[in-house]
Design an enzyme around this catalytic site. Structure first.
Site, PDB file in Angstrom:
ATOM      1  N   GLN A 172      15.162   4.542   3.050  1.00 13.24           N
ATOM      2  CA  GLN A 172      16.200   4.616   1.903  1.00 13.24           C
ATOM      3  C   GLN A 172      16.742   3.170   2.204  1.00 13.24           C
ATOM      4  O   GLN A 172      17.379   2.281   0.850  1.00 13.24           O
ATOM      5  CB  GLN A 172      17.098   5.627   2.576  1.00 13.24           C
ATOM      6  CG  GLN A 172      18.509   5.118   1.461  1.00 13.24           C
ATOM      7  CD  GLN A 172      18.855   6.606   1.927  1.00 13.24           C
ATOM      8  OE1 GLN A 172      19.280   8.331   1.620  1.00 13.24           O
ATOM      9  NE2 GLN A 172      20.257   6.506   3.284  1.00 13.24           N
ATOM     10  N   GLU A 213      23.767   0.761  -2.965  1.00 15.91           N
ATOM     11  CA  GLU A 213      24.232  -0.040  -2.788  1.00 15.91           C
ATOM     12  C   GLU A 213      24.383  -1.864  -2.505  1.00 15.91           C
ATOM     13  O   GLU A 213      24.699  -2.582  -1.491  1.00 15.91           O
ATOM     14  CB  GLU A 213      23.874   0.436  -1.193  1.00 15.91           C
ATOM     15  CG  GLU A 213      24.105   1.538  -0.800  1.00 15.91           C
ATOM     16  CD  GLU A 213      24.561   2.420  -0.003  1.00 15.91           C
ATOM     17  OE1 GLU A 213      23.632   1.714   1.422  1.00 15.91           O
ATOM     18  OE2 GLU A 213      24.628   3.863   0.835  1.00 15.91           O
ATOM     19  N   ASP A 322      22.803   9.622  11.465  1.00 14.69           N
ATOM     20  CA  ASP A 322      23.919  10.056  10.870  1.00 14.69           C
ATOM     21  C   ASP A 322      23.429  10.974  10.067  1.00 14.69           C
ATOM     22  O   ASP A 322      24.473  11.960  10.705  1.00 14.69           O
ATOM     23  CB  ASP A 322      23.686   8.884   9.345  1.00 14.69           C
ATOM     24  CG  ASP A 322      24.426   8.863   7.958  1.00 14.69           C
ATOM     25  OD1 ASP A 322      24.871  10.232   8.278  1.00 14.69           O
ATOM     26  OD2 ASP A 322      23.536   8.826   7.100  1.00 14.69           O
ATOM     27  N   LYS A 347      31.173   8.345   8.942  1.00 21.73           N
ATOM     28  CA  LYS A 347      31.888   8.239   7.445  1.00 21.73           C
ATOM     29  C   LYS A 347      32.845   9.259   7.321  1.00 21.73           C
ATOM     30  O   LYS A 347      32.485  10.870   7.813  1.00 21.73           O
ATOM     31  CB  LYS A 347      30.384   8.768   6.484  1.00 21.73           C
ATOM     32  CG  LYS A 347      29.312   8.002   6.958  1.00 21.73           C
ATOM     33  CD  LYS A 347      28.250   8.616   6.084  1.00 21.73           C
ATOM     34  CE  LYS A 347      27.399   8.281   5.452  1.00 21.73           C
ATOM     35  NZ  LYS A 347      25.669   8.140   5.579  1.00 21.73           N
ATOM     36  N   HIS A 375      29.492   2.936   4.752  1.00 20.73           N
ATOM     37  CA  HIS A 375      30.580   3.351   3.670  1.00 20.73           C
ATOM     38  C   HIS A 375      29.458   4.202   2.977  1.00 20.73           C
ATOM     39  O   HIS A 375      28.609   5.046   4.010  1.00 20.73           O
ATOM     40  CB  HIS A 375      30.047   2.486   2.376  1.00 20.73           C
ATOM     41  CG  HIS A 375      29.101   1.837   2.892  1.00 20.73           C
ATOM     42  ND1 HIS A 375      28.457   0.684   1.195  1.00 20.73           N
ATOM     43  CD2 HIS A 375      27.654   2.382   3.283  1.00 20.73           C
ATOM     44  CE1 HIS A 375      26.981   1.151   1.749  1.00 20.73           C
ATOM     45  NE2 HIS A 375      26.877   1.355   2.769  1.00 20.73           N
ATOM     46  N   ARG A 376      29.854   5.331   1.926  1.00 23.31           N
ATOM     47  CA  ARG A 376      29.059   6.193   1.580  1.00 23.31           C
ATOM     48  C   ARG A 376      28.003   5.497  -0.110  1.00 23.31           C
ATOM     49  O   ARG A 376      27.918   4.319  -0.829  1.00 23.31           O
ATOM     50  CB  ARG A 376      29.181   7.230   0.220  1.00 23.31           C
ATOM     51  CG  ARG A 376      29.988   8.825   1.830  1.00 23.31           C
ATOM     52  CD  ARG A 376      29.389   8.565   3.122  1.00 23.31           C
ATOM     53  NE  ARG A 376      28.043   9.356   2.293  1.00 23.31           N
ATOM     54  CZ  ARG A 376      27.418  10.481   3.058  1.00 23.31           C
ATOM     55  NH1 ARG A 376      29.020  11.068   3.068  1.00 23.31           N
ATOM     56  NH2 ARG A 376      26.600  10.826   2.739  1.00 23.31           N
ATOM     57  N   SER A 377      26.895   6.155  -0.617  1.00 19.66           N
ATOM     58  CA  SER A 377      26.434   5.741  -1.420  1.00 19.66           C
ATOM     59  C   SER A 377      27.463   5.445  -2.873  1.00 19.66           C
ATOM     60  O   SER A 377      27.235   4.274  -3.429  1.00 19.66           O
ATOM     61  CB  SER A 377      25.097   6.340  -1.764  1.00 19.66           C
ATOM     62  OG  SER A 377      25.022   7.284  -1.520  1.00 19.66           O
ATOM     63  N   LYS A 398      28.649  -0.699   8.020  1.00 18.27           N
ATOM     64  CA  LYS A 398      26.987  -0.779   7.452  1.00 18.27           C
ATOM     65  C   LYS A 398      27.649  -0.825   5.862  1.00 18.27           C
ATOM     66  O   LYS A 398      28.521   0.376   5.963  1.00 18.27           O
ATOM     67  CB  LYS A 398      26.049  -0.309   7.302  1.00 18.27           C
ATOM     68  CG  LYS A 398      26.047   1.407   7.032  1.00 18.27           C
ATOM     69  CD  LYS A 398      24.333   1.696   7.395  1.00 18.27           C
ATOM     70  CE  LYS A 398      24.712   3.419   6.784  1.00 18.27           C
ATOM     71  NZ  LYS A 398      23.795   3.454   6.302  1.00 18.27           N
TER      72      LYS A 398
HETATM   73  P1  PGA Z   1      24.235   8.193   1.411  1.00 17.09           P
HETATM   74  O1  PGA Z   1      23.431   7.234   1.801  1.00 17.09           O
HETATM   75  O2  PGA Z   1      25.696   8.013   1.389  1.00 17.09           O
HETATM   76  O3  PGA Z   1      24.465   8.734  -0.053  1.00 17.09           O
HETATM   77  O4  PGA Z   1      24.283   9.424   2.588  1.00 17.09           O
HETATM   78  C1  PGA Z   1      23.514   6.493   2.747  1.00 17.09           C
HETATM   79  C2  PGA Z   1      23.689   6.868   4.707  1.00 17.09           C
HETATM   80  O5  PGA Z   1      22.412   7.896   4.350  1.00 17.09           O
HETATM   81  O6  PGA Z   1      23.859   5.986   5.214  1.00 17.09           O
HETATM   82 ZN    ZN Z   2      22.145   7.322   6.796  1.00 21.56          ZN
END
Ligand code: PGA
Ligand code: ZN
Length: 424
Positions: A172, A213, A322, A347, A375-377, A398
């Site tokens: 990702q 992102e 995570d 998060k 952060h979040r996406s 991040k």
């Molecule tokens: P997400 O991705 O905010 O889409 O969950 C961020 C991550 O996986 O760190």
């Molecule tokens: Zn992650």
């Protein structure tokens, strides 16, 4: 002895509204007032969300934003939460948060919505800092019993795959980790590597358009090709891989783990790995590309895979949980007992209150797990996490690449905090 009494300052009005996040989906923004003071906070939203995360309340009314509206959460803030917390001091964050947990009463915050609860929690903390007349990071640090000194090391997600892009990559996020000088210099280093990365991609007729992102999202032939192209961009910039600029990744492996067949399916590489052997794939990347950070290298409930990964590469590699830990002290405790990972991703919206977020951080630090604030996406321009990262002495943070305003908002806030820290 008589306790010294402080004037009790409370929230006099609490409003909420639907705003749109960086993907154009509705999210909640909360404004907390105390007399003539006010503070605003908004809540981000993930795409590769872990199954153990707190519940994000959506309306489900298909006629509005394809069911993604958050009007119920807005209603809960104004009509359910406000009456319950209006007599509690804004400096008593814990009471505000536990009161919301009590009136919610569910294990996943599904009644009020973790998005509604977090919006109030963050707006309260920010309001307290405004009323106290100090910057948010100082207020939070004081609350956390820490004196802020330094910025976290930033992991810049400059190449997007998985659910954050249509690049076809299974992995990702690919991070650059600049290591030399102060934060401004590190931004300068990443800026240069991104420029070289784009030049290289353009030469190969690959896209330099960005993902959720802010990182580029080219259609590369394999996950390894992404590592190769990053290593090359680092060297083309005159930096030494690993020493000046390191490479890391968020595999977000829950997204490519086939739970029925119990196998990791890496489509871009045409490869399958069993939980007991996926560590070998990472071992190769550590050897060939000096990969030094792996987030969610295994799926959220694959403890066997996590154990093998931690045993084989945990000494030299930062292994961040995570989806594994979801900022939840109970999940982190499970991980500590199992001896898996060596860092936690934090998060606030995964757990839903600032109080529990701070507990997750404290628990991690107590057991020498590194802390990565994230952060979040799906983001907003709210820069709360930058203040939070400095306030708790987080090791890493991040917030994406050097593009898209909602990502830069966090980095620009770090620059400001850095200036303040240096002039105090
Ligand atoms: P997400 O991705 O905010 O889409 O969950 C961020 C991550 O996986 O760190
Ligand atoms: Zn992650």
């Amino acid at each position: 002895m008589k306790k010294k009494s402080f004037p009790k300052i409370t929230i006099t009005k609490l409003t909420a509204r639907e705003i749109l996040d960086s993907r154009g989906n509705p999210t909640i923004e909360v404004t907390a007032f105390s007399g003539k003071f006010l503070a605003i906070a908004s809540v981000p939203s993930g795409a590769s969300t872990g199954v153990h995360e707190a519940h994000e309340l959506r309306d489900g009314d298909k006629k509005r934003f394809l069911g993604q509206g958050v009007k119920k959460a807005v209603h809960n803030v104004e009509s359910v939460i406000f009456p319950a917390i209006k007599n509690i001091s804004i400096f008593d964050q814990e009471s505000i948060d536990t009161t919301m947990l009590e009136i919610d009463g569910t294990p996943t915050k599904s009644k009020l919505g973790a998005n509604a609860i977090l919006g109030v929690s963050l707006a309260t903390a920010r309001l307290a800092s405004v009323v106290a007349g100090i910057p948010l990071y100082r207020y939070l640090a004081n609350y956390y019993n820490y004196k802020p000194k330094a910025l976290p090391t930033v992991l810049f997600n400059v190449l997007n795959g998985g659910k954050h892009a249509d690049s076809g990559l299974d992995i990702q996020e690919f991070f650059l980790i600049p290591k030399k000088g102060d934060f401004l210099n590190r931004l300068n280093m990443v800026h240069k590597v991104i420029a070289n990365l784009k030049t290289d991609l353009t030469k190969r007729r690959l896209s330099i358009a960005v993902g959720d992102e802010g990182g580029v999202a080219p259609r590369l032939k394999s996950n390894q090709a992404a590592l190769r192209i990053l290593a090359k961009a680092i060297e083309n910039s005159g930096y030494k891989l690993g020493r000046d600029v390191g490479i890391g990744m968020d595999a977000a492996a829950s997204e490519f783990f086939n739970t029925d067949r119990e196998v990791y399916e890496l489509r871009a590489d045409n490869k399958h790995y069993k939980p007991a052997s996926i560590y070998k794939m990472y071992q190769r990347w550590i050897r060939d590309y000096k990969l030094e950070v792996i987030e969610d290298g295994c799926a959220e409930d694959d403890f066997l895979g996590w154990q093998q990964l931690t045993k084989h590469v945990g000494k030299q590699t930062l292994l961040v949980g995570d989806d594994l830990f979801v900022t939840n002290p109970e999940r982190i405790q499970l991980g500590l007992v199992a001896g898996i990972a060596n860092a936690t991703l934090i998060k606030p919206n995964q757990i839903g209150t600032l109080t529990e977020t701070l507990q997750a951080i404290k628990l991690s630090q107590k057991h020498n797990y590194k802390v990565v604030i994230s952060h979040r996406s799906g983001e907003t321009v709210d820069d709360f996490i930058s203040d939070l990262a400095v306030a708790v002495n987080a090791d890493f943070m991040k917030a994406g690449s050097l593009s898209r305003g909602e990502r830069l908002a966090k980095y620009n806030r770090l620059l400001k905090i850095n200036d303040e820290l240096n002039h105090h």
